[in-house]
Design an enzyme around this catalytic site. Sequence first.
Site, PDB file in Angstrom:
ATOM      1  N   GLU A  69      45.568  28.019 -25.732  1.00  0.00           N
ATOM      2  CA  GLU A  69      46.800  28.727 -25.427  1.00  0.00           C
ATOM      3  C   GLU A  69      47.240  29.533 -26.653  1.00  0.00           C
ATOM      4  OE1 GLU A  69      51.241  27.842 -23.572  1.00  0.00           O
ATOM      5  OE2 GLU A  69      50.269  26.270 -24.736  1.00  0.00           O
ATOM      6  N   CYS A  85      49.015  24.646 -20.254  1.00  0.00           N
ATOM      7  CA  CYS A  85      49.868  23.723 -20.998  1.00  0.00           C
ATOM      8  C   CYS A  85      50.804  22.899 -20.105  1.00  0.00           C
ATOM      9  CB  CYS A  85      50.648  24.495 -22.067  1.00  0.00           C
ATOM     10  SG  CYS A  85      51.333  23.432 -23.377  1.00  0.00           S
ATOM     11  N   LYS A  93      51.362  31.264 -16.403  1.00  0.00           N
ATOM     12  CA  LYS A  93      51.910  29.906 -16.504  1.00  0.00           C
ATOM     13  C   LYS A  93      53.033  29.719 -15.489  1.00  0.00           C
ATOM     14  CE  LYS A  93      53.399  26.792 -20.231  1.00  0.00           C
ATOM     15  NZ  LYS A  93      53.626  26.772 -21.714  1.00  0.00           N
TER      16      LYS A  93
END
Length: 275
Positions: free
Chosen positions: A41, A152, A111
């Site tokens: 990331e 994440c 995301k």
Amino acid sequence: MLRFAGIQMLAGTDKLANLKSAAEFITQAANSGAKLVSLPECFNCPYGNQYFAEYAEQVPGGQTFKHLQSLALKHKIHLIGGSIPEICNGKLYNTSMVFNPEGALIAKHRKVHLFDIDIPGKFKFTESDTLSPGNSITVFNVNEFKVGLGICYDIRFPEQGQLMREEGAHILIYPGAFNMTTGPVYFELLNRCRAVDNQVYCASIAPATDHSATYVSWGHSVICSPSGVVVDCAGHEEKIIYYDFNLNDLQNIRDGIPTSKQKRNDIYELLNVQK
């Protein structure tokens, strides 16, 4: 069989240096036989609200896009571009790009779950101060494998992993920069949980730890088997982790404990409301 490489690397304030470092690690991974490679990331810039707008690029078309595209084509690999800040129509996203061995963009994941937490006296971060969320589940093909992609904080939401499994995923990849507070407690645990929940291989690829950074990554990139066993991992330092994903091994686990066939859809059901 599919050899996977996860690249745990440092990312500083010099974007060109970050891209050069990524290229060197990707070359090393490809020379070691990896056919699916993932960066961490925010690999092209530091992680932080103060950096996202400055380093943001268009996807497709930006500098990092072109760089990764050329590397996938050069090494004839499937390449997951960790994540970078993306700008689109005035909004910022935390975005991952996936390229095939011909250099074509085959997937783009924004995301979905923004990292907004406040642990009193320990840690606070609010991604939603600058970023907008994505709204889609991302699954793509790598030869005979299907790969689900999150970023994440997405890993904390089992429903997203379950939807990727329902779309046929054999592997879940989450480029992710957990911090020094949440990382030691949750990072490995969440990967093992998503692997066991869905009977898939699961990996999270982090930036290496830089104690001089404004946001300090826990590092400890990890790959887990469908039984939740850690099969390779890193520490704080820069490192490439590897594993050979095997469909026969995966299927043996699913056949032995056939949870996907034992779900009680007469009691509960998971729906992708985007479809």
